[in-house]
Design a protein around this motif. Structure first.
Motif, PDB file in Angstrom:
ATOM      1  N   PRO A 195     100.281  58.237  78.678  1.00 13.94           N
ATOM      2  CA  PRO A 195     100.694  57.722  79.993  1.00 13.94           C
ATOM      3  C   PRO A 195     100.532  58.773  81.089  1.00 13.94           C
ATOM      4  CG  PRO A 195     102.605  58.112  78.593  1.00 13.94           C
ATOM      5  CD  PRO A 195     101.399  58.410  77.763  1.00 13.94           C
ATOM      6  N   LEU A 196     100.401  58.299  82.322  1.00 11.53           N
ATOM      7  CA  LEU A 196     100.225  59.178  83.481  1.00 11.53           C
ATOM      8  C   LEU A 196     101.304  60.252  83.547  1.00 11.53           C
ATOM      9  CD1 LEU A 196      98.854  59.942  86.147  1.00 11.53           C
ATOM     10  CD2 LEU A 196     100.173  58.146  87.256  1.00 11.53           C
ATOM     11  N   THR A 197     102.535  59.904  83.212  1.00 12.52           N
ATOM     12  CA  THR A 197     103.633  60.878  83.287  1.00 12.52           C
ATOM     13  C   THR A 197     103.387  62.079  82.380  1.00 12.52           C
ATOM     14  OG1 THR A 197     104.843  59.586  81.646  1.00 12.52           O
ATOM     15  CG2 THR A 197     105.412  59.215  83.964  1.00 12.52           C
ATOM     16  N   ASP A 198     102.629  61.896  81.302  1.00 12.72           N
ATOM     17  CA  ASP A 198     102.347  63.000  80.375  1.00 12.72           C
ATOM     18  C   ASP A 198     101.099  63.786  80.752  1.00 12.72           C
ATOM     19  OD1 ASP A 198     104.583  62.446  78.894  1.00 12.72           O
ATOM     20  OD2 ASP A 198     103.523  61.429  77.275  1.00 12.72           O
ATOM     21  N   LEU A 199     100.332  63.307  81.718  1.00  9.16           N
ATOM     22  CA  LEU A 199      99.090  64.003  82.081  1.00  9.16           C
ATOM     23  C   LEU A 199      99.335  65.286  82.875  1.00  9.16           C
ATOM     24  CD1 LEU A 199      96.650  61.081  82.909  1.00  9.16           C
ATOM     25  CD2 LEU A 199      96.827  62.446  80.823  1.00  9.16           C
ATOM     26  N   CYS A 200     100.573  65.538  83.228  1.00  5.34           N
ATOM     27  CA  CYS A 200     100.922  66.788  83.898  1.00  5.34           C
ATOM     28  C   CYS A 200     101.717  67.698  82.966  1.00  5.34           C
ATOM     29  CB  CYS A 200     101.736  66.508  85.158  1.00  5.34           C
ATOM     30  SG  CYS A 200     100.803  65.599  86.390  1.00  5.34           S
TER      31      CYS A 200
END
Length: 164
Positions: A64-69
């Protein structure tokens, strides 16, 4: 509105993949869709080889996008999204109300991009085109041409205009 679509965009964090990503967001993605970034990394030696071996056939789980950082998650899969790509998808997630996910594969980008279409599965795929000359295409192969000829879903190739 119909069922949420899975719109795939091949990303390698180059300028041409960012152009294709932005084009997909502007022209294809609509509210409620799943925007899936397909990132193919070369086979090689990674810090966490067990993850690559575990997911070598199917690709990573959807990230998920939240984990891409999250540096731990990125290190785990060996991917390194650039700030520009993250900004593009973060804005799209909010403004277009789409679910942004990434799937990482390892191997030949030509083969793995086409495999992603079936393994995810994707409703359509958008790829960038660097516009290599004939010689480079012969030597390196063309991911976009291969995807157009071998993918089981519609493929859109977004040409990158070179700035001279």
């Amino acid at each position: 509105m119909g069922e949420a679509r899975k719109v795939g965009v091949a990303v390698d964090y180059s300028e041409c993949s960012r152009v294709a990503l932005q084009w997909a967001i502007d022209n294809v993605v609509r509210k409620g869709d799943h925007l899936i970034l397909v990132n193919v990394l070369p086979e090689g030696i990674y810090e966490d080889v067990t993850e690559m071996q575990l997911w070598a056939v199917t690709g990573s789980p959807l990230i998920p996008l939240t984990d891409l950082c999250n540096p731990h998650v990125l290190k785990k899969y060996g991917t390194k999204p650039d700030p520009e790509t993250l900004e593009i998808v973060s804005v799209a997630a909010v403004l277009k109300e789409v679910d942004v996910l990434m799937k990482v594969f390892w191997g030949d980008p030509r083969e793995k991009v086409c495999e992603a279409v079936d393994k995810i599965p994707l409703d359509c795929l958008i790829v960038g085109n660097r516009g290599h000359g004939k010689l480079k295409r012969v030597i390196m192969g063309s991911v976009s041409k291969h995807a157009v000829n071998h993918s089981s879903c519609p493929v859109t190739v977004v040409k990158h205009a070179h700035h001279t």
